[in-house]
Design a protein around this motif. Structure first.
Motif, PDB file in Angstrom:
ATOM      1  N   ARG A 572      71.639  26.896  28.231  1.00 41.74           N
ATOM      2  CA  ARG A 572      71.010  28.009  28.678  1.00 41.74           C
ATOM      3  C   ARG A 572      69.967  28.474  27.805  1.00 41.74           C
ATOM      4  NH1 ARG A 572      71.583  33.720  29.827  1.00 41.74           N
ATOM      5  NH2 ARG A 572      70.537  34.191  31.816  1.00 41.74           N
ATOM      6  N   SER A 611      70.872  27.985  33.565  1.00 37.06           N
ATOM      7  CA  SER A 611      71.342  28.662  34.850  1.00 37.06           C
ATOM      8  C   SER A 611      70.685  30.179  34.825  1.00 37.06           C
ATOM      9  CB  SER A 611      72.938  28.949  34.704  1.00 37.06           C
ATOM     10  OG  SER A 611      73.091  29.332  33.453  1.00 37.06           O
ATOM     11  N   GLN A 615      77.631  32.336  33.010  1.00 35.73           N
ATOM     12  CA  GLN A 615      78.540  31.726  34.046  1.00 35.73           C
ATOM     13  C   GLN A 615      79.673  32.921  34.210  1.00 35.73           C
ATOM     14  OE1 GLN A 615      80.759  28.324  32.111  1.00 35.73           O
ATOM     15  NE2 GLN A 615      80.968  27.474  34.490  1.00 35.73           N
ATOM     16  N   ASP A 621      76.953  28.542  39.726  1.00 33.17           N
ATOM     17  CA  ASP A 621      75.703  28.410  38.984  1.00 33.17           C
ATOM     18  C   ASP A 621      74.519  28.022  39.642  1.00 33.17           C
ATOM     19  OD1 ASP A 621      77.177  29.286  36.664  1.00 33.17           O
ATOM     20  OD2 ASP A 621      77.355  27.084  35.908  1.00 33.17           O
TER      21      ASP A 621
END
Length: 809
Positions: A572, A611, A615, A621
């Protein structure tokens, strides 16, 4: 720049300790980055000569040696070195000596030992055992004239210190031992040992024809022929030692002589094998497609922007950087051509990095080398060749010196009153004149004004401020008064309608972005592909060959940050940058903060990939998309309202990119990276979303305006409007707002309905239903059903007339 202190003190020997000398140089602008002893502490090691070397009776790889260490009787030493033989002189660690180890607190003490039954009264040493080098292939062999019994530290001058200077690019005159000594003499007032170059008398009339076709490449070219030399001659130990302490390994006698004079006086030179030169030497710019095999073994292709030295057959040298392999001297060489030249710094800058290497010669010529002493330095090289490689048949040709374009120095004027004001302490004209005299800067003086003509070795004196710097650094920064400046304290209050860049950074970071800082110079490919700029601003002297142009967009830098993180398995990435871009603009004039012809606006750029959220257990996601980043921008600008219109950009996906507008004015772009560039730049996973905005627009904010609480109750009405799929949201909202008039306070879309294929509905296949909530309010009177119905009817009619929509049944 590395050199031994002892060499420096041969030219100028001030009554200062090593540490004080280093501090003096640092405070004058020549930063001493490191002081390092030539050898670690040890004692009890002397020069010894091997008198006998017999095979050990009980070991195949050991010898029993009798050595003379200057004592009354020879000493018996057991040694395993392969080069232990009769007649050589080597270091001997006597009984009680202490050798250096990796742990300075625990030296290795030598005692009487017994090896395979034979006593040994000491140890013969290699260079590695003395921590002088990593060579441990055998004993350290000393010169035949070494004095037996002499302390090895004295014999090898091991109580010396290596100075490592970290010089800025404007201090090219400090890239030699003599150059540093010249500065020390100016700073301390201690006399400088003047360099003398007695001319070598020619014995033959032979000259090599030289033709200079590019005076903008070479301002002066000097050379001479030397015949009948022995290139197999061994470089003297004193020269090898000094070269090693300058960080230069010994190669051959001729190469070592050239390197030695370069470290001594800062003058790179080159020695050609005369017999391998075809016809004449021509100094010119290269031609496209010409190739040259260099001394380092690389074969390069030159073009019209690279200077070369060529003969009648081929290119023989890369001008000012490195010689060619074809005319390199070897053991079979007997006749040579010695060359020293002045190469214009602009003609050498960046040429070595273009081919992914750098040289000591190129490093010096890029910064400027004294053009006035090419002949004197060839005399120095010639004399060393005769002394080291000369034979009974050595003959020297006459000096050939051509000066088609020697640089001229423009006088620079210093106003004493201005110097005092800039430095911040009283100065007299006599003090300034004394500084220039010590520095060897020729000048003329008038009342309050000194006009300096920079000498040939100073390429850094161009403006008055350069002379002011010379004055204070020679007088010494410690002489500056410690009084606080006197100035009125005036509070500067910024406009509340404009936030600070710090506040903007914090706001972007609060949206889960990390700030990055990137170079303003980027790869030309990024500008061509991601910004659509065919002719970006090119750098004259890039720090690396790929980073050759100035950026016009932040997108390329952000994509590179994403690639860097993906290569380290990041899942990410959300980054932003606040930085300048550089565009051509003929309307920009020179100023304190501007350069003619170049616009330098500040931009805010960002990139999101991976994402959408961190998380967590409560949701699945989901990859970040256009609307996530659009929401981030709307939050940054709230309560101002942004609008987004379909637009195209070279870096972005058509149909998934938009122009960002504020109050109807375009302030930037947002969208997904184009699939073509995702593939070309090896971006894996989902599509990254990028944005780039004008910083001025991002810093502007609206001040809150107080509003009285409404005295009447607001009324809400929901409308389901059927419009074509091609009707944009902004067009619908603009139509409703205009038709609603003064009663309409807000209109918000809260639902979109598109029936499934084949479902029974009153919608056509190219239509969709948009549910809009209207808020109506009149501050002066309670709304009646008649007024509400009239306003709603007007909105429905406007949607029908302007957008072809209708009210869903």
């Amino acid at each position: 720049m590395q050199f031994p202190e002892s060499w420096l003190r041969e030219f100028c020997n001030p009554p200062l300790s090593t540490e004080k000398l280093a501090e003096l140089l640092t405070m004058s602008g020549m930063e001493v980055e490191e002081l390092r002893p030539v050898a670690p502490p040890f004692h009890g090691i002397v020069v010894a000569e091997i008198l006998e070397a017999e095979q050990h009776p009980n070991a195949d790889k050991l010898r029993v040696c009798k050595v003379n260490a200057g004592g009354a009787e020879p000493l018996q030493i057991v040694c395993g070195a392969p080069n232990a033989r009769v007649g050589i002189k080597v270091p001997l660690a006597t009984v009680g000596a202490e050798l250096p180890t990796d742990d300075a607190a625990k030296p290795f003490k030598i005692g009487v030992g017994k090896l395979r039954g034979v006593e040994s009264f000491g140890m013969l040493c290699s260079a590695r055992e003395l921590k002088l080098s990593e060579d441990h292939g055998g004993l350290l062999e000393l010169p035949a004239d070494a004095v037996i019994g002499e302390d090895i530290r004295k014999h090898l001058n091991l109580d010396d210190t290596l100075f490592t200077l970290k010089l800025t690019p404007n201090l090219g005159h400090g890239l030699s031992v003599f150059g540093v000594a010249r500065e020390v003499a100016a700073l301390t007032g201690v006399p400088l040992l003047k360099a003398e170059f007695p001319p070598v008398k020619p014995g033959i009339d032979d000259k090599l024809p030289i033709r200079i076709e590019a005076p903008d490449l070479c301002g002066r070219f000097s050379g001479r022929i030397v015949k009948g030399i022995d290139t197999k001659a061994k470089t003297p130990a004193w020269m090898v030692q000094r070269l090693e302490r300058c960080g230069q390994r010994s190669v051959t006698a001729l190469v070592d002589i050239s390197n030695y004079v370069m470290f001594e006086y800062g003058r790179p030179s080159h020695i050609f094998d005369l017999d391998k030169i075809s016809g004449e030497l021509v100094v010119r710019w290269g031609k496209a497609g010409e190739q040259l095999k260099l001394l380092n073994g690389n074969t390069i292709t030159v073009d019209e922007k690279v200077g070369v030295i060529a003969d009648a057959r081929e290119v023989e040298s890369l001008a000012g950087i490195m010689g060619g392999d074809h005319t390199a001297v070897s053991d079979d060489t007997h006749n040579v051509y010695v060359e020293a030249a002045f190469w214009w710094p602009e003609a050498v800058m960046g040429r070595g990095r273009r081919y992914n290497f750098s040289t000591d010669a190129g490093h010096r010529f890029e910064r400027g080398v004294d053009a006035s002493q090419t002949v004197e330095h060839i005399e120095r090289v010639t004399q060393l060749i005769i002394d080291i490689c000369g034979t009974s048949g050595t003959q020297v040709g006459p000096m050939d010196d051509q000066s088609p374009n020697v640089p001229t120095r423009k006088p620079v004027t210093l106003r004493v009153a201005r110097a005092a004001k800039v430095i911040g302490m009283p100065l007299t004209q006599a003090q300034c004149e004394g500084v220039f005299t010590r520095l060897g800067l020729p000048f003329t003086a008038a009342d309050g004004v000194i006009t300096v003509t920079p000498p040939s070795w100073r390429f850094d004196i161009l403006i008055e401020e350069d002379l002011i710097e010379e004055v204070i650094r020679v007088l010494g920064y410690p002489t500056l008064p410690s009084t606080a400046p006197l100035a009125p304290i005036v509070g500067r209050t910024g406009s509340e309608s404009r936030q600070s860049t710090h506040a903007l950074r914090r706001a972007v970071a609060a949206r889960d972005y990390f700030e990055t800082i990137n170079f303003s110079f980027v790869e030309e490919r990024w500008e061509r592909e991601l910004a659509g700029v065919a002719d970006p601003i090119k750098l004259l002297n890039p720090i690396a060959a790929p980073l050759s142009v100035m950026r016009t967009s932040l997108i390329g830098s952000l994509v590179q940050v994403l690639r860097h993180n993906q290569s380290r398995r990041a899942t990410r990435v959300r980054v932003f940058e606040l930085g300048r871009v550089f565009k051509r603009d003929a309307g920009v004039a020179n100023g304190p903060l501007s350069v003619a012809g170049i616009e330098q606006p500040l931009r805010l750029g960002g990139l999101a990939w991976g994402s959408a959220d961190q998380q967590q257990w409560s949701q699945r996601d989901r990859a970040v998309d256009f609307f996530d980043v659009k929401g981030d921008l709307e939050a940054l600008f709230a309560p101002q309202t942004l609008s987004f219109e379909t637009a195209e950009h070279p870096a972005l996906h058509p149909g998934r990119s938009a122009s960002v507008k504020l109050n109807g004015v375009a302030i930037g772009i947002v969208g997904e990276l184009h699939p073509r560039w995702r593939q070309a730049y090896e971006i894996s996973g989902s599509a990254p979303v990028v944005f780039e905005l004008n910083l001025d627009a991002a810093l502007t904010r609206t001040l809150p305006q107080g509003q009285p609480l409404p005295r009447q109750q607001a009324v809400q009405r929901d409308l389901a409007l059927v419009v074509k799929d091609s009707t944009p949201h902004d067009a619908l909202m603009a139509t409703i707002t205009a038709a609603g008039g003064a009663l309409l306070r807000s209109a918000k879309l809260f639902d979109v309905f598109k029936p499934a294929a084949g479902a029974s509905t009153d919608l056509q296949p190219d239509e969709r239903s948009l549910a809009v909530r209207l808020e109506l309010l009149d501050d002066e009177a309670t709304l009646t059903d008649e007024r509400i119905d009239a306003a709603v009817a007007a909105i429905v009619a406007a949607v029908g007339d302007q957008l072809g929509g209708r009210l869903r049944g």
